[in-house]
Design a protein around this motif. Structure first.
Motif, short mmCIF file in Angstrom:
data_model
loop_
_atom_site.label_atom_id
_atom_site.label_comp_id
_atom_site.label_asym_id
_atom_site.label_seq_id
_atom_site.Cartn_x
_atom_site.Cartn_y
_atom_site.Cartn_z
N GLN A 79 75.51 56.31 67.67
CA GLN A 79 75.31 57.33 66.65
C GLN A 79 76.48 57.24 65.68
N SER A 80 76.20 56.93 64.44
CA SER A 80 77.25 56.73 63.45
C SER A 80 77.83 58.06 62.99
N HIS A 81 78.94 57.99 62.26
CA HIS A 81 79.58 59.19 61.75
C HIS A 81 78.66 59.96 60.81
N GLU A 82 77.70 59.25 60.19
CA GLU A 82 76.77 59.89 59.26
C GLU A 82 75.59 60.54 59.98
N GLY A 83 75.49 60.30 61.28
CA GLY A 83 74.42 60.91 62.06
C GLY A 83 73.25 60.01 62.36
N TYR A 84 73.23 58.80 61.81
CA TYR A 84 72.13 57.86 62.10
C TYR A 84 72.25 57.34 63.53
N LEU A 85 71.11 57.02 64.12
CA LEU A 85 71.08 56.39 65.42
C LEU A 85 70.76 54.91 65.23
N TRP A 86 71.70 54.06 65.66
CA TRP A 86 71.52 52.61 65.57
C TRP A 86 71.10 52.08 66.93
N ILE A 87 70.10 51.19 66.93
CA ILE A 87 69.50 50.69 68.17
C ILE A 87 69.52 49.17 68.14
N ALA A 88 70.23 48.57 69.10
CA ALA A 88 70.34 47.11 69.18
C ALA A 88 69.25 46.57 70.08
N THR A 89 68.48 45.61 69.57
CA THR A 89 67.41 44.99 70.36
C THR A 89 67.54 43.47 70.29
#
Length: 217
Positions: A79-89
């Motif tokens: 979860q980035s500082h901006e609130g986005y959820l990043w998902i590595a696949t």
């Protein structure tokens, strides 16, 4: 700068005091057992009361490739500082804004030489780093740059990332490297490092032998 070994204390188990008879020891054990049972009952009652009072803030939801994920095998979340959820696949990285997914891969971002993303991290400046099986990619604003052995990495295959307020360490199949503003510097270690994670006090690394180290910069 270097690694400081984290020493973990060990517990000491002692027996009954000298001179105490076996009857006293038994009574002492029974007293402890009764106290433990009473404590367990009280905690159970409190837990049931709390579960009835607490509001239900958590909701279960599942997202799949049908919802926009590039691939079903998820290696890491951030979860980035901006609130986005990043998902590595294994077929790229997805950014989730709560409604939809935006996929980053070689097809949309040429800096990704490989779509197999194994780990994620965000440094103190807000840049997001993507560790892949073929190089490390940095997202600086909307600019993407790939780093490889030519930039000081011990290997192009990235295993883990450890970010702290002042440092970024990269664990590769060839060893560990630290980010030095515009390049990476290989760090010599006495033991093979297998796990790394970031903390507020600095990155933590675990060796193959089970020793724990903190990076001191």
């Amino acid at each position: 700068m270097g690694f400081g070994k984290v020493v973990l204390g060990s517990g000491v188990v002692t027996g009954p005091p000298r001179g105490a008879g076996w009857r006293g020891a038994i009574l002492q054990c029974l007293g402890l057992l009764v106290a433990c049972i009473a404590t367990t009952i009280l905690l159970s009652i409190d837990a049931r009361a709390y579960s009835r009072q607490r509001p239900n803030y958590f909701h279960h939801q599942v997202w799949s490739t049908e919802d926009g994920l590039p691939q079903a095998s998820v290696h890491a979340l951030l979860q980035s500082h901006e609130g986005y959820l990043w998902i590595a696949t294994e077929d790229g990285v997805a950014r989730f804004d709560g409604q939809s997914f935006r996929v980053l891969s070689n097809a949309t971002v040429p800096a990704f030489a490989s779509n197999d993303v194994s780990c994620l991290a965000q440094d103190h400046s807000g840049d997001i780093w993507f560790g892949t099986s073929d190089g490390l990619v940095r997202k600086h604003g909307e600019e993407y740059r790939r780093f490889s052995e030519r930039d000081g990495l011990p290997s192009d295959e990235i295993v883990a990332l450890a970010a702290s307020p002042s440092d970024l360490l990269v664990l590769t199949t060839g060893g560990v490297a630290a980010w030095q503003r515009d390049h990476f510097e290989h760090i010599a270690t006495n033991e093979a490092i297998t796990v790394s994670t970031g903390t507020e006090r600095g990155p933590i690394l675990v060796s193959k032998g089970g020793d724990v180290y903190r990076w001191n910069h």
